[in-house]
Design a protein around this motif. Structure first.
Motif, mmCIF file in Angstrom:
data_model
loop_
_atom_site.group_PDB
_atom_site.id
_atom_site.type_symbol
_atom_site.label_atom_id
_atom_site.label_comp_id
_atom_site.label_asym_id
_atom_site.label_seq_id
_atom_site.Cartn_x
_atom_site.Cartn_y
_atom_site.Cartn_z
ATOM 1 N N LEU A 159 0.821 -1.209 0.000
ATOM 2 C CA LEU A 159 0.000 0.000 0.000
ATOM 3 C C LEU A 159 0.859 1.265 0.000
ATOM 4 C CD1 LEU A 159 -2.919 -0.876 2.451
ATOM 5 C CD2 LEU A 159 -2.993 -0.675 -0.027
ATOM 6 N N THR A 162 1.534 2.819 -3.328
ATOM 7 C CA THR A 162 0.426 3.460 -4.049
ATOM 8 C C THR A 162 0.479 4.981 -3.894
ATOM 9 O OG1 THR A 162 -1.128 3.415 -2.174
ATOM 10 C CG2 THR A 162 -1.027 1.445 -3.583
ATOM 11 N N LYS A 164 -0.754 6.592 -1.397
ATOM 12 C CA LYS A 164 -1.981 7.047 -0.745
ATOM 13 C C LYS A 164 -1.702 7.780 0.568
ATOM 14 C CE LYS A 164 -4.609 3.977 1.192
ATOM 15 N NZ LYS A 164 -5.494 2.804 1.300
ATOM 16 N N VAL A 181 -2.245 12.327 3.607
ATOM 17 C CA VAL A 181 -3.127 11.258 3.142
ATOM 18 C C VAL A 181 -3.812 11.739 1.872
ATOM 19 C CG1 VAL A 181 -5.144 9.831 3.644
ATOM 20 C CG2 VAL A 181 -3.529 10.403 5.482
ATOM 21 N N VAL A 182 -3.676 10.974 0.785
ATOM 22 C CA VAL A 182 -4.308 11.308 -0.491
ATOM 23 C C VAL A 182 -5.566 10.456 -0.615
ATOM 24 C CG1 VAL A 182 -3.995 11.497 -2.990
ATOM 25 C CG2 VAL A 182 -2.028 11.798 -1.449
ATOM 26 N N ALA A 183 -6.696 11.046 -0.276
ATOM 27 C CA ALA A 183 -7.946 10.279 -0.146
ATOM 28 C C ALA A 183 -8.389 9.624 -1.455
ATOM 29 C CB ALA A 183 -9.051 11.190 0.383
ATOM 30 N N LYS A 185 -6.792 8.047 -3.493
ATOM 31 C CA LYS A 185 -6.078 6.798 -3.744
ATOM 32 C C LYS A 185 -6.463 5.715 -2.736
ATOM 33 C CE LYS A 185 -2.046 9.043 -5.864
ATOM 34 N NZ LYS A 185 -0.570 9.215 -5.809
ATOM 35 N N HIS A 186 -7.456 6.017 -1.909
ATOM 36 C CA HIS A 186 -7.912 5.050 -0.903
ATOM 37 C C HIS A 186 -9.176 4.358 -1.410
ATOM 38 C CE1 HIS A 186 -8.577 3.288 3.044
ATOM 39 N NE2 HIS A 186 -9.805 3.762 3.052
ATOM 40 N N GLN A 191 -8.861 -2.633 -1.087
ATOM 41 C CA GLN A 191 -7.663 -2.717 -0.258
ATOM 42 C C GLN A 191 -7.994 -3.324 1.103
ATOM 43 O OE1 GLN A 191 -6.763 1.445 -0.405
ATOM 44 N NE2 GLN A 191 -5.673 1.324 -2.360
ATOM 45 N N ASN A 196 -4.344 -1.421 5.649
ATOM 46 C CA ASN A 196 -4.491 0.031 5.754
ATOM 47 C C ASN A 196 -4.140 0.508 7.161
ATOM 48 O OD1 ASN A 196 -5.310 1.091 3.188
ATOM 49 N ND2 ASN A 196 -7.301 0.111 3.459
ATOM 50 N N ASN A 231 -14.258 6.320 -2.202
ATOM 51 C CA ASN A 231 -13.113 6.526 -1.310
ATOM 52 C C ASN A 231 -13.521 6.640 0.156
ATOM 53 O OD1 ASN A 231 -12.314 8.731 -3.901
ATOM 54 N ND2 ASN A 231 -11.201 6.830 -3.588
#
Length: 306
Positions: A159, A162, A164, A181-183, A185-186, A191, A196, A231
């Motif tokens: 993860l 990625t 994220k 945190v890049v939301a 990409k969640h 996942q 996580n 997301n």
């Protein structure tokens, strides 16, 4: 020498992940008469053990908003100051109770005999021993069960790669480590939730290891640009709240929700009551605010550069 001391300043301890050497905070013994009308409760403290106090990092005053007085198992508002011996006494009391009441908990770094960690949780609970002990026990047990000490970039690389979430290479203008945190990409449906959570714990640990001298908390940035229904993850947000309330108290100094779209509002309405007083740490802003108010042109995170 027995001492009747008071607390004008609450001891600020270095972050648990860092070593005991290199003391950063301390308490100066400062006896003073209580002002008229003030409580005259007395407590006998053992002779100051300066070697132990130095290992705890408590050898100088650190101003705090409220004055406190030790009265048994807690400290109450009062314009007095606590001395080194009393601070050491409280840490030892917590350590002894953890050993007696929770002998199965691990020892060592971030364990039940970690002086810095004990001191930090005492500060979080305003030096109320009866409140600090169970919160500490819960945090140490979680670290043991979650195997936090075994987390590494390799163990979470699936993860982590990625993009994220990551710890930014530079501090913000206030000298705080930055967790981004890049939301968008969640994807909770694709996942693994446990993976996580492991990534989250690993990054929090990494950010805290980067704390510079004199800094106690980190900045969290949630980049909500491109956030969609797919997301949204209430379960993970609840985990994140537990992490910073129970396991890393007072380590999150501020949270930025950047360019939150309308679709995020229902999620926020569900999360806000769970935050309680910690909702005051949240600021909704745009990317331009992040660039101008929190970083210089050289230190702004890559995702926020023009």
């Amino acid at each position: 020498m027995a001492a009747t001391c008071s607390l004008r300043s609450v001891v600020r301890a270095p972050p648990p992940p860092r070593g005991l050497a290199g003391a950063r905070r301390a308490v100066r013994c400062c006896s003073s008469a209580a002002p008229t009308g003030a409580s005259t409760s007395k407590v006998s403290a053992p002779a100051p053990n300066h070697a132990f106090g130095s290992r705890l990092g408590i050898s100088s005053i650190d101003p705090f908003a409220a004055d406190l007085l030790y009265t048994g198992n807690s400290l109450e508002a009062n314009p007095l100051v606590v001395d080194l011996a009393l601070a050491v006494q409280l840490v030892l009391e917590v350590k002894e109770r953890l050993q007696r009441e929770h002998p199965g908990l691990p020892t060592g770094r971030s364990g039940r005999d970690d002086d810095e960690m004990i001191l930090w949780f005492l500060k979080d609970r305003k030096f109320a021993v009866d409140e600090a002990v169970p919160k500490l026990a819960k945090a140490i047990k979680w670290r043991q069960d979650f195997r936090v000490s075994e987390l590494s970039e390799e163990s979470v690389k699936g993860l982590y790669q990625t993009g994220k979430a990551y710890v930014h290479d530079s501090f913000d203008i206030n000298g705080r480590p930055v967790l981004v945190v890049v939301a968008a990409k969640h994807f909770p449906s694709k996942q693994d939730s446990l993976e996580n959570e492991k990534l989250c714990a690993f990054l929090v640990e990494k950010a805290l290891r980067n704390l510079p001298m004199g800094t106690d908390n980190i900045l969290g940035i949630f980049d909500l640009r491109g956030f969609g229904v797919e997301n949204g993850d209430l379960q993970f947000l609840k985990f994140l709240i537990d992490v910073f309330y129970y396991y890393y108290p007072k380590r999150l100094g501020e949270v930025l929700f950047v360019d939150a779209p309308f679709v995020f509002q229902p999620m926020w309405q569900l999360v806000k009551p769970l935050l309680k007083q910690y909702a005051s740490l949240v600021r909704f802003c745009d990317a331009e605010t992040v660039r101008k108010e929190y970083f210089t042109e050289e230190t702004v995170p890559p995702d926020f550069r023009r």
